[in-house]
Design an enzyme around this catalytic site. Structure first.
Site, mmCIF file in Angstrom:
data_model
loop_
_atom_site.group_PDB
_atom_site.id
_atom_site.type_symbol
_atom_site.label_atom_id
_atom_site.label_comp_id
_atom_site.label_asym_id
_atom_site.label_seq_id
_atom_site.Cartn_x
_atom_site.Cartn_y
_atom_site.Cartn_z
ATOM 1 N N HIS A 41 0.824 -1.214 0.000
ATOM 2 C CA HIS A 41 0.000 0.000 0.000
ATOM 3 C C HIS A 41 0.854 1.259 0.000
ATOM 4 C CE1 HIS A 41 0.360 0.893 4.400
ATOM 5 N NE2 HIS A 41 0.384 -0.419 4.543
ATOM 6 N N ASP A 97 6.059 1.325 6.631
ATOM 7 C CA ASP A 97 4.745 0.719 6.446
ATOM 8 C C ASP A 97 3.961 1.600 5.483
ATOM 9 O OD1 ASP A 97 2.287 -0.523 6.703
ATOM 10 O OD2 ASP A 97 1.955 0.113 8.774
ATOM 11 N N GLU A 117 -4.836 1.855 2.813
ATOM 12 C CA GLU A 117 -4.862 0.680 3.682
ATOM 13 C C GLU A 117 -4.933 1.072 5.143
ATOM 14 O OE1 GLU A 117 -3.134 -2.563 6.219
ATOM 15 O OE2 GLU A 117 -2.468 -0.503 5.935
ATOM 16 N N GLU A 118 -4.264 2.155 5.494
ATOM 17 C CA GLU A 118 -4.164 2.543 6.902
ATOM 18 C C GLU A 118 -5.503 2.956 7.495
ATOM 19 O OE1 GLU A 118 -1.791 1.925 8.686
ATOM 20 O OE2 GLU A 118 0.017 1.832 7.465
ATOM 21 N N HIS A 172 4.192 3.539 12.480
ATOM 22 C CA HIS A 172 3.157 4.563 12.657
ATOM 23 C C HIS A 172 3.586 5.734 13.517
ATOM 24 C CE1 HIS A 172 -0.456 1.717 11.600
ATOM 25 N NE2 HIS A 172 0.545 1.643 10.730
ATOM 26 N N ASP A 181 3.642 -6.522 3.796
ATOM 27 C CA ASP A 181 3.209 -5.461 4.708
ATOM 28 C C ASP A 181 3.446 -5.837 6.169
ATOM 29 O OD1 ASP A 181 2.078 -3.047 5.455
ATOM 30 O OD2 ASP A 181 0.017 -3.765 5.328
ATOM 31 N N ASP A 201 -0.219 4.442 0.995
ATOM 32 C CA ASP A 201 -0.469 5.441 2.027
ATOM 33 C C ASP A 201 0.299 5.139 3.299
ATOM 34 O OD1 ASP A 201 -2.184 3.177 2.562
ATOM 35 O OD2 ASP A 201 -3.306 4.433 3.964
#
EC number: 3.4.11.4
Length: 406
Positions: free
Chosen positions: A80, A141, A175-176, A380, A198, A82
């Protein structure tokens, strides 16, 4: 194996702000993801030899590397674009060569990566670490996953003597915030099975996720002057506290692990007159997942009965389901990845994901999609880092999967 262009590729991706936006109603939710796909990834995919590179209305960028040998499966790899809900503007990665186990200063900030607080650092002695400068997240990520997939394709094209099956690549949005796979086009992707790249540390191989739901609760109060409030005031904030107090105290994220599920209060805001709470509900077991949702409804019903009015209004939405139910029907994709890791002297870590991936939804669309490690740690936030050596091993695994013959 060492891949010369992996690091620079990854650093290029991280410097692009592709933070998704849950408040947006567009797909993708941010223009920056579209720009990243069309101005950076799409030209690069074409330049390294992917064919039929096309951008779909659902926000996915897809390309194909045709087979150059006789292999039984068409295999896809998905990552992903994002990044999570944390500052992603002005990402300025630090490179720590030959990590010596000491505290890492994050740029000019007061933040540090201290092995006492992050003992996972001790797994990377002597390796090259990429960290943040303390002001942003890193974006490993899942830009690690994108870089690893691209590097694997690049390597295979430059080494035509290596036989492989047909490969499909897909880079998607959002995705997040849990929307990325909602419109995934399984028919267009056209593979026998796929992998999201991922995951976290070296060796992760995951085919179990939470089943997930969101709960939104409105509490309707009645505000009167507190001096004359007896038997008249209904404090909406107190109702919210009463509701939360009836949930099991041990069933919270900070008190659970492994296969244990939880209720998680994400936000609570309001006044005496009205309040709103947002929860997420998570469990691995189907029956327990249903029971958790039912239990919240019973609390709301009981409170409303006691209050004599519908002052607690609960809405629950399912988000995704444990993909184990689908993948268990045919474990070929898991067994293949496990065998490849073992052949590469990587110990497979097969554990449930205490979260979800795009593969959760994609698997329920009929395309089994377990998750492979991409290398990121402390994801994150500002303490995120990744090992270059782990990223290189992820490329090894991708190549190993598409080249594997029984």
């Amino acid at each position: 194996m060492t891949y010369d262009n992996l690091l620079n590729r990854f650093l290029t991706y991280t410097r692009v702000n592709t933070r998704s936006d849950e408040s947006s109603e567009t797909t993708p939710t941010t223009q920056s993801q579209v720009d990243f796909a069309l101005t950076i990834l799409k030209p690069e995919m074409k330049s390294i030899g992917l064919q039929n590179v096309h951008y779909l209305e659902n926000g996915y960028l897809v390309g194909t590397l045709p087979a150059n040998g006789n292999f039984p499966y068409k295999i896809g790899f998905i990552a992903h674009m994002d990044t999570a809900d944390f500052n992603a503007e002005g990402v300025n990665p630090q490179i720590i060569d030959n990590y010596n186990g000491e505290i890492i200063q994050l740029g000019q900030t007061d933040f540090v990566l201290d092995p006492k607080e992050f003992p996972n650092l001790n797994n990377y002695l002597g390796q090259t670490l990429i960290t943040t400068d303390g002001t942003t997240l890193l974006g490993s990520d899942d830009k690690s996953g994108i870089a690893e997939i691209m590097t694997a394709i690049d390597y295979l094209v430059k080494h035509p003597e290596i036989e492989h099956g047909e490969i499909r690549v897909g880079f998607g949005p959002d995705e997040e915030i849990g929307r990325g796979a909602d419109q995934f086009d399984v028919e267009d992707f056209d593979v026998d099975f796929a992998y999201t790249v991922d995951g976290g540390p070296l060796g992760e191989l995951q085919y179990e996720t939470f089943s997930a739901a969101a709960a939104e609760i409105d509490f309707m109060g009645r505000n009167v002057h507190p001096g004359t409030a007896k038997n008249q005031m209904v404090n909406a904030l107190q109702l919210a506290m009463d509701f939360h107090g009836q949930l099991p105290q041990e069933d919270r994220p900070e008190k659970t692990e492994g296969y244990q599920g939880f209720y998680h209060l994400l936000s609570l805001e309001g006044t005496v007159d009205a309040a709103h709470a947002s929860y997420i509900i998570r469990d691995f077991d189907d029956e327990a997942f249903v029971s958790r949702k039912d239990f919240m409804q019973k609390i709301a019903d009981k409170m409303n009965a006691h209050l004599g009015a519908e002052r607690v209004q609960l809405q629950i939405y399912d988000q995704y389901y444990n993909m184990r139910k689908i993948i268990k029907k045919d474990m070929t994709c898991v067994k293949l990845a496990k065998k490849v890791m073992e052949n590469l002297a990587i110990e497979p870590i097969i554990e449930p994901i205490r979260g979800g991936t795009d593969g959760s939804k994609i698997s329920f669309m009929g395309l089994p999609t377990p998750n492979l490690f991409a290398g990121g740690e402390n994801m994150h936030g500002r303490f995120e880092f990744v090992s270059l050596e782990t990223m290189q091993r992820a490329v090894d695994v991708i190549i190993g999967i598409v080249c594997f013959k029984q």
